[in-house]
Motif scaffolding. Structure first.
Motif, PDB file in Angstrom:
ATOM      1  N   SER A   8       0.848  -1.193   0.000  1.00 43.26           N
ATOM      2  CA  SER A   8       0.000   0.000   0.000  1.00 43.26           C
ATOM      3  C   SER A   8       0.882   1.240   0.000  1.00 43.26           C
ATOM      4  N   LEU A   9       0.300   2.332  -0.459  1.00 44.27           N
ATOM      5  CA  LEU A   9       1.032   3.595  -0.444  1.00 44.27           C
ATOM      6  C   LEU A   9       1.170   4.095   0.991  1.00 44.27           C
ATOM      7  N   LEU A  14       0.042  10.740  -2.397  1.00 44.78           N
ATOM      8  CA  LEU A  14      -1.211  10.886  -3.137  1.00 44.78           C
ATOM      9  C   LEU A  14      -1.610   9.575  -3.795  1.00 44.78           C
ATOM     10  N   ASP A  15      -2.900   9.272  -3.759  1.00 44.29           N
ATOM     11  CA  ASP A  15      -3.445   8.043  -4.327  1.00 44.29           C
ATOM     12  C   ASP A  15      -4.556   8.413  -5.313  1.00 44.29           C
ATOM     13  N   PRO A  16      -4.193   8.747  -6.560  1.00 46.76           N
ATOM     14  CA  PRO A  16      -5.215   9.177  -7.519  1.00 46.76           C
ATOM     15  C   PRO A  16      -6.252   8.095  -7.821  1.00 46.76           C
ATOM     16  N   ASN A  35     -11.632   7.944   3.348  1.00 42.36           N
ATOM     17  CA  ASN A  35     -10.208   7.716   3.093  1.00 42.36           C
ATOM     18  C   ASN A  35      -9.921   6.398   2.374  1.00 42.36           C
ATOM     19  N   ILE A  36     -10.400   6.251   1.161  1.00 39.49           N
ATOM     20  CA  ILE A  36     -10.117   5.056   0.362  1.00 39.49           C
ATOM     21  C   ILE A  36      -8.673   5.106  -0.123  1.00 39.49           C
ATOM     22  N   VAL A  70      10.360   3.728  -0.919  1.00 37.84           N
ATOM     23  CA  VAL A  70      10.301   5.166  -0.672  1.00 37.84           C
ATOM     24  C   VAL A  70       8.849   5.610  -0.470  1.00 37.84           C
ATOM     25  N   ILE A  71       7.927   5.039  -1.245  1.00 36.16           N
ATOM     26  CA  ILE A  71       6.531   5.492  -1.185  1.00 36.16           C
ATOM     27  C   ILE A  71       5.545   4.411  -0.782  1.00 36.16           C
TER      28      ILE A  71
END
Length: 82
Positions: A8-9, A14-16, A35-36, A70-71
């Motif tokens: 998961s991020l 940001l999660d477009p 918060n999806i 990193v992300i």
């Protein structure tokens, strides 16, 4: 032995895709969520019987290729046969 890697991020990234899902669900009348965040799952079959060795190998695979550390965050689960 079968393992699943859930990726998961990290919080704050940001999660477009998650935002697009959020917007579409709201347009469909669903509003009882918040918060999806999206992610991915990778299933691996590792030819090893020792659980500690399996976890060690899967973690190394994540660090070297499967996860952008990193992300992204990740969690490894061993899948027990039923």
């Amino acid at each position: 032995m079968k393992v699943e890697v859930n990726i998961s991020l990290k919080e704050g990234v940001l999660d477009p895709e998650g935002q697009a899902i959020d917007n579409t669900l709201r347009n469909l009348g669903y509003n009882n969520f918040d918060n999806i965040r999206t992610g991915k799952q990778i299933i691996l079959n590792i030819d090893e019987t020792d659980e500690n060795e399996v976890l060690k190998q899967a973690d190394k695979m994540c660090q070297e290729l499967l996860v952008n550390i990193v992300i992204e965050n990740y969690h490894i689960n061993i899948i027990k046969d039923k």
